[in-house]
Structure formats: structure tokens, C-alpha cells
Scaffold this motif. Structure first.
Motif, PDB file in Angstrom:
ATOM      1  N   UNK A  97      -6.500 -13.052   1.590  1.00 45.51           N
ATOM      2  CA  UNK A  97      -6.248 -14.492   1.586  1.00 45.51           C
ATOM      3  C   UNK A  97      -4.934 -14.845   0.895  1.00 45.51           C
ATOM      4  N   UNK A  98      -4.383 -13.905   0.123  1.00 44.69           N
ATOM      5  CA  UNK A  98      -3.158 -14.175  -0.625  1.00 44.69           C
ATOM      6  C   UNK A  98      -1.899 -13.646   0.044  1.00 44.69           C
ATOM      7  N   UNK A  99      -2.052 -13.054   1.220  1.00 47.73           N
ATOM      8  CA  UNK A  99      -0.886 -12.541   1.939  1.00 47.73           C
ATOM      9  C   UNK A  99      -0.884 -13.107   3.351  1.00 47.73           C
ATOM     10  N   UNK A 100       0.290 -13.235   3.962  1.00 45.28           N
ATOM     11  CA  UNK A 100       0.350 -13.772   5.318  1.00 45.28           C
ATOM     12  C   UNK A 100      -0.171 -12.766   6.336  1.00 45.28           C
ATOM     13  N   UNK A 101      -0.416 -13.215   7.533  1.00 42.24           N
ATOM     14  CA  UNK A 101      -0.801 -12.325   8.620  1.00 42.24           C
ATOM     15  C   UNK A 101       0.330 -11.341   8.894  1.00 42.24           C
ATOM     16  N   UNK A 102      -0.022 -10.070   8.968  1.00 40.72           N
ATOM     17  CA  UNK A 102       0.977  -9.034   9.214  1.00 40.72           C
ATOM     18  C   UNK A 102       1.166  -8.885  10.724  1.00 40.72           C
TER      19      UNK A 102
END
Length: 223
Positions: A97-102
Motif C-alpha cells: 500500500x506504500x508503493x506505487x503499482x510496478x
């Protein structure tokens, strides 16, 4: 950084050297509260980065002199290591939830990555996991930079200088590409190489390439 300040820009400095949880430990340096020795110790430089602090001292001296905000850009490194071993699913739901979609939508980025692996990148599932870890690193730093700027009051003169390893910016395929695709704003990439004389480089390596003299005997790092 000094030149941008002299031109009246509102400069923010984003740093690969520090992970997001360490953000609070950067502010006292900006405010002029710490000596270099205190900064190295309390910002955990040796664990966070580990390279000789003296090589980066001019950057931090400029930050302190102008009292510029600094942004810790890197996602926790144990997240990157976990993804390198087990893929993106190795992150917990809270971490995801703390990183963007890769996204894997930049074939030239893969070419740069393969070249950094000496032209012999790891293959199979493990190879894909290692590449995904590199993507997480780039996407995470771009995400941190964008969110940090968004947290500040609007200012048309603001500019962020991102200091990161060349593998994350060269050929415009790393942090710079991800920021541009999310914001529509193109940055300027300055890639550094270190040689003792003139060097021929590919035109696309960066908008500018700075050939820094090799440091033979840097100053001692604060203890």
C-alpha cells in the motif's frame, strides 16, 4: 544546487542515500542544528549508505548553507531485498500500500538493466525477481519525490534536485522516466562519470554528462 539557489529557485534535494523511515533525521541538518559528525551518526549514514561521507560533503554543505529541505527517497532496503528474492508478492499488504503499482512498460529500461548486469542478466524466475526489485527501487524513489513535493505549498519556482546512482537515471529510463509519466513534467538528467581524461560517451546517456576527476585521497569521513 548553489547555482539554482542563486537564480532564485526554491530548491529541494532528494536523496537516494536515505530511506523513507529516516526522513525525520534529515531535518536537523537542514536547520543547522548538527555538526557533520552528529549528522553522520544520527542520520545513520554508515548503515543507510556507507560510502565515504567526504565524497558527498559538498552536497550536504550546500544544503546546510541554504537551509534546503531534503527528502529521503528510497523505500526500505529490506523491501527491495525481499522482492529480489521472492518477487513483488514478498511484500506484505501494508508494504504494498506504500508503493506505487510496478509497471513493466519501458523496454529500454530493461535494456539498461541488462547492460548494467554486464550483458548477462540473471534469467528465469530469479532473474525476473531481481529486475522487479530494480523497478521497485526506481518507482519508489519517483513516488517519494512526487509525494514530498506535493506535501509542500505550491511554488512555481520550486525545483527538486535528485541525487542518485547513475543506474537510476541514465538514458532517462529510471526515476526521471517514472516522474515524467506520472506528472507530465520532464526533468534534466546530469549523469556523472569518473575518469582521468576526456571520455567519449553515448549521446543518450544524459542531457549533460559531467566527467569528474577521480578522487585519489578524499578527506577522512567523520567518525
Amino acid at each position: 544546487i548553489d547555482a539554482l539557489v542563486a537564480r532564485g529557485r526554491d530548491v529541494v534535494v532528494g536523496l537516494e542515500m536515505f530511506t523513507r523511515p529516516n526522513q525525520a533525521n534529515l531535518n536537523p541538518w537542514t536547520l543547522g542544528w548538527w555538526t557533520p559528525e552528529q549528522f553522520v551518526e544520527r542520520a545513520d549514514w554508515k548503515t543507510q549508505w556507507g560510502f565515504d561521507y567526504a565524497l558527498y560533503a559538498p552536497v550536504f554543505d550546500s544544503v546546510k548553507r541554504h537551509r534546503l529541505p531534503m527528502a529521503a527517497l528510497t523505500v526500505p532496503r529490506d523491501w527491495v531485498r525481499a522482492v529480489g528474492r521472492g518477487g513483488i508478492d514478498a511484500l506484505t499488504p501494508e508494504q504494498r500500500a506504500q508503493v506505487p503499482t510496478i509497471e513493466r512498460n519501458a523496454p529500454n529500461h530493461r535494456k539498461v538493466f541488462d547492460a548494467m548486469m554486464g550483458g548477462h542478466p540473471p534469467t528465469g524466475t530469479q532473474g525476473e525477481n531481481i529486475y522487479t526489485a530494480q523497478l521497485l527501487w526506481d518507482f519508489g524513489m519517483a513516488d517519494s519525490a512526487i509525494k514530498f513535493l506535493d506535501s509542500l505549498p505550491p511554488n512555481s519556482k520550486r525545483v527538486m534536485v535528485v541525487v542518485a546512482g547513475s543506474g537510476h537515471v541514465m538514458y532517462g529510463q529510471g526515476i526521471n522516466l517514472r516522474v515524467q509519466r506520472r506528472t507530465g513534467e520532464a526533468g534534466i538528467t546530469l549523469t556523472m562519470i569518473g575518469t582521468d581524461g576526456p571520455e567519449e560517451v553515448a549521446r543518450g546517456l544524459g542531457d549533460f554528462v559531467f566527467n569528474a576527476p577521480v578522487v585519489k585521497n578524499p578527506q577522512k569521513m567523520p567518525k
